[in-house]
Scaffold this motif. Structure first.
Motif, PDB file in Angstrom:
ATOM      1  N   UNK A 102     -13.585  19.342   6.227  1.00 26.30           N
ATOM      2  CA  UNK A 102     -14.692  18.851   5.395  1.00 26.30           C
ATOM      3  C   UNK A 102     -15.651  19.980   5.025  1.00 26.30           C
ATOM      4  N   UNK A 103     -15.973  20.079   3.754  1.00 26.98           N
ATOM      5  CA  UNK A 103     -16.910  21.106   3.298  1.00 26.98           C
ATOM      6  C   UNK A 103     -16.317  22.478   3.158  1.00 26.98           C
ATOM      7  N   UNK A 104     -15.037  22.626   3.465  1.00 33.25           N
ATOM      8  CA  UNK A 104     -14.395  23.934   3.329  1.00 33.25           C
ATOM      9  C   UNK A 104     -14.868  24.931   4.371  1.00 33.25           C
ATOM     10  N   UNK A 105     -14.764  26.204   4.027  1.00 29.28           N
ATOM     11  CA  UNK A 105     -15.090  27.301   4.933  1.00 29.28           C
ATOM     12  C   UNK A 105     -16.133  28.208   4.293  1.00 29.28           C
ATOM     13  N   UNK A 106     -17.125  28.605   5.073  1.00 29.05           N
ATOM     14  CA  UNK A 106     -17.944  29.720   4.624  1.00 29.05           C
ATOM     15  C   UNK A 106     -17.318  30.975   5.235  1.00 29.05           C
ATOM     16  N   UNK A 107     -17.848  32.138   4.913  1.00 29.33           N
ATOM     17  CA  UNK A 107     -17.222  33.382   5.385  1.00 29.33           C
ATOM     18  C   UNK A 107     -17.271  33.491   6.915  1.00 29.33           C
ATOM     19  N   UNK A 108     -18.330  32.949   7.519  1.00 27.42           N
ATOM     20  CA  UNK A 108     -18.411  32.984   8.981  1.00 27.42           C
ATOM     21  C   UNK A 108     -17.285  32.151   9.601  1.00 27.42           C
ATOM     22  N   UNK A 109     -16.995  30.995   9.010  1.00 29.59           N
ATOM     23  CA  UNK A 109     -15.926  30.136   9.524  1.00 29.59           C
ATOM     24  C   UNK A 109     -14.555  30.777   9.328  1.00 29.59           C
ATOM     25  N   UNK A 110     -14.373  31.481   8.222  1.00 28.99           N
ATOM     26  CA  UNK A 110     -13.107  32.200   8.003  1.00 28.99           C
ATOM     27  C   UNK A 110     -12.946  33.271   9.080  1.00 28.99           C
ATOM     28  N   UNK A 111     -14.020  34.005   9.333  1.00 31.40           N
ATOM     29  CA  UNK A 111     -13.977  35.008  10.393  1.00 31.40           C
ATOM     30  C   UNK A 111     -13.700  34.391  11.751  1.00 31.40           C
ATOM     31  N   UNK A 112     -14.310  33.247  12.031  1.00 33.24           N
ATOM     32  CA  UNK A 112     -14.093  32.567  13.314  1.00 33.24           C
ATOM     33  C   UNK A 112     -12.644  32.106  13.461  1.00 33.24           C
ATOM     34  N   UNK A 113     -12.050  31.616  12.381  1.00 35.71           N
ATOM     35  CA  UNK A 113     -10.645  31.196  12.420  1.00 35.71           C
ATOM     36  C   UNK A 113      -9.747  32.388  12.735  1.00 35.71           C
ATOM     37  N   UNK A 114     -10.070  33.539  12.152  1.00 33.88           N
ATOM     38  CA  UNK A 114      -9.290  34.748  12.420  1.00 33.88           C
ATOM     39  C   UNK A 114      -9.492  35.233  13.855  1.00 33.88           C
ATOM     40  N   UNK A 115     -10.722  35.144  14.353  1.00 33.61           N
ATOM     41  CA  UNK A 115     -10.987  35.537  15.747  1.00 33.61           C
ATOM     42  C   UNK A 115     -10.190  34.672  16.710  1.00 33.61           C
ATOM     43  N   UNK A 116     -10.112  33.392  16.411  1.00 35.86           N
ATOM     44  CA  UNK A 116      -9.336  32.475  17.245  1.00 35.86           C
ATOM     45  C   UNK A 116      -7.853  32.852  17.193  1.00 35.86           C
ATOM     46  N   UNK A 117      -7.354  33.170  16.010  1.00 35.67           N
ATOM     47  CA  UNK A 117      -5.934  33.485  15.845  1.00 35.67           C
ATOM     48  C   UNK A 117      -5.556  34.819  16.485  1.00 35.67           C
ATOM     49  N   UNK A 118      -6.445  35.796  16.390  1.00 32.93           N
ATOM     50  CA  UNK A 118      -6.106  37.132  16.905  1.00 32.93           C
ATOM     51  C   UNK A 118      -6.645  37.378  18.318  1.00 32.93           C
ATOM     52  N   UNK A 119      -7.378  36.416  18.840  1.00 28.10           N
ATOM     53  CA  UNK A 119      -7.961  36.538  20.188  1.00 28.10           C
ATOM     54  C   UNK A 119      -8.789  37.810  20.310  1.00 28.10           C
ATOM     55  N   UNK A 176      -2.735   7.276  -1.360  1.00 29.26           N
ATOM     56  CA  UNK A 176      -1.410   7.662  -0.847  1.00 29.26           C
ATOM     57  C   UNK A 176      -1.471   7.711   0.677  1.00 29.26           C
ATOM     58  N   UNK A 177      -0.324   7.962   1.295  1.00 29.63           N
ATOM     59  CA  UNK A 177      -0.255   8.129   2.756  1.00 29.63           C
ATOM     60  C   UNK A 177      -0.443   9.579   3.179  1.00 29.63           C
ATOM     61  N   UNK A 178      -0.804  10.446   2.263  1.00 25.01           N
ATOM     62  CA  UNK A 178      -0.881  11.881   2.552  1.00 25.01           C
ATOM     63  C   UNK A 178      -2.152  12.271   3.298  1.00 25.01           C
ATOM     64  N   UNK A 179      -1.971  13.103   4.295  1.00 30.58           N
ATOM     65  CA  UNK A 179      -3.077  13.825   4.915  1.00 30.58           C
ATOM     66  C   UNK A 179      -2.563  15.231   5.197  1.00 30.58           C
ATOM     67  N   UNK A 180      -3.392  16.242   5.008  1.00 28.04           N
ATOM     68  CA  UNK A 180      -2.941  17.608   5.275  1.00 28.04           C
ATOM     69  C   UNK A 180      -2.699  17.826   6.761  1.00 28.04           C
ATOM     70  N   UNK A 181      -1.781  18.716   7.081  1.00 32.12           N
ATOM     71  CA  UNK A 181      -1.391  18.956   8.475  1.00 32.12           C
ATOM     72  C   UNK A 181      -1.791  20.342   9.007  1.00 32.12           C
ATOM     73  N   UNK A 182      -2.017  21.307   8.101  1.00 32.68           N
ATOM     74  CA  UNK A 182      -2.178  22.693   8.543  1.00 32.68           C
ATOM     75  C   UNK A 182      -3.513  23.271   8.089  1.00 32.68           C
ATOM     76  N   UNK A 183      -4.418  23.480   9.041  1.00 36.66           N
ATOM     77  CA  UNK A 183      -5.681  24.133   8.715  1.00 36.66           C
ATOM     78  C   UNK A 183      -5.545  25.637   8.902  1.00 36.66           C
ATOM     79  N   UNK A 189      -2.770  31.692  13.123  1.00 36.88           N
ATOM     80  CA  UNK A 189      -2.175  31.849  14.450  1.00 36.88           C
ATOM     81  C   UNK A 189      -0.642  31.908  14.379  1.00 36.88           C
ATOM     82  N   UNK A 190      -0.073  31.063  13.539  1.00 27.58           N
ATOM     83  CA  UNK A 190       1.377  30.989  13.412  1.00 27.58           C
ATOM     84  C   UNK A 190       1.941  31.933  12.344  1.00 27.58           C
TER      85      UNK A 190
END
Length: 193
Positions: A102-119, A176-183, A189-190
């Motif tokens: 919801x609301x998409x990503x700001x740059x801080x959230x994009x960075x946080x997602x990368x920090x989580x993925x790269x540990x 529809x029955x659609x919901x996204x699966x991959x954030x 990470x994958x």
């Protein structure tokens, strides 16, 4: 999604114009328009460099640090189209698509997602507007001189600097029955980009 803001570029205007032409030709026939946000996945050339830099620990911010963007993996986009095709009744409307955040990503959230993925940490660097504008102009000039399609141009930069490219899936999810699966964090990470 660019069709939402046709004033930003010839590309965005062409998307909106195409929607109008198709709607006029459709007449009373049901017409569905999908407006996916930034689509990424195997074979993507535009977002892959951003994701690779993120996983190396670098986030280069091309505009306002508070700008918002949404993403969608190509598999989720294909699943949305498949669900739409499977509906029993024709659906009319314009539907925005994103990864479900919801609301998409700001740059801080994009960075946080990368920090989580790269540990590990991700350095956030805001690129000065003048420098980015100069690079876009040089890139365009070089592409004209040597041929090829540049990825960063002054027009593309205007789109990148738009403060809000977030969107909302709720309209499509209602019909529809659609919901996204991959954030984004899971995709990083994958390494699914």
């Amino acid at each position: 999604l660019a069709a939402r803001h046709p004033e930003l570029s010839w590309y965005a205007a062409s998307k909106r114009d195409a929607e109008r032409v198709v709607a006029k030709a459709a007449g009373d026939m049901a017409l569905t328009v999908f407006r996916p946000t930034a689509v990424y996945g195997p074979g993507d050339r535009e977002l892959r460099p951003l994701f690779e830099w993120l996983l190396r620990g670098w986030l280069f911010i091309p505009g306002s640090a508070s700008g918002r963007v949404s993403f969608i993996h190509v598999d989720d986009l294909a699943a949305a189209v498949t669900c739409w095709l499977a509906t029993s009744e024709p659906i009319s409307g314009v539907f925005e698509l994103h990864d479900g955040r919801p609301g998409g990503y700001d740059w801080q959230a994009i960075g946080a997602a990368a920090e989580q993925a790269r540990h590990g940490p991700v350095r956030r660097i805001v690129i000065p507007p003048g420098l980015l504008t100069a690079v876009a102009h040089v890139n365009l000039a070089l592409s004209r001189l040597f041929g090829g399609a540049p990825m960063l141009t002054p027009v593309k930069l205007r789109e990148l600097r738009h403060p809000d490219w977030s969107c909302n899936n709720s309209a499509l999810e209602r019909v529809t029955d659609w919901t996204p699966r991959l954030q984004l964090a899971q995709a990083l990470q994958e390494r699914r980009f």
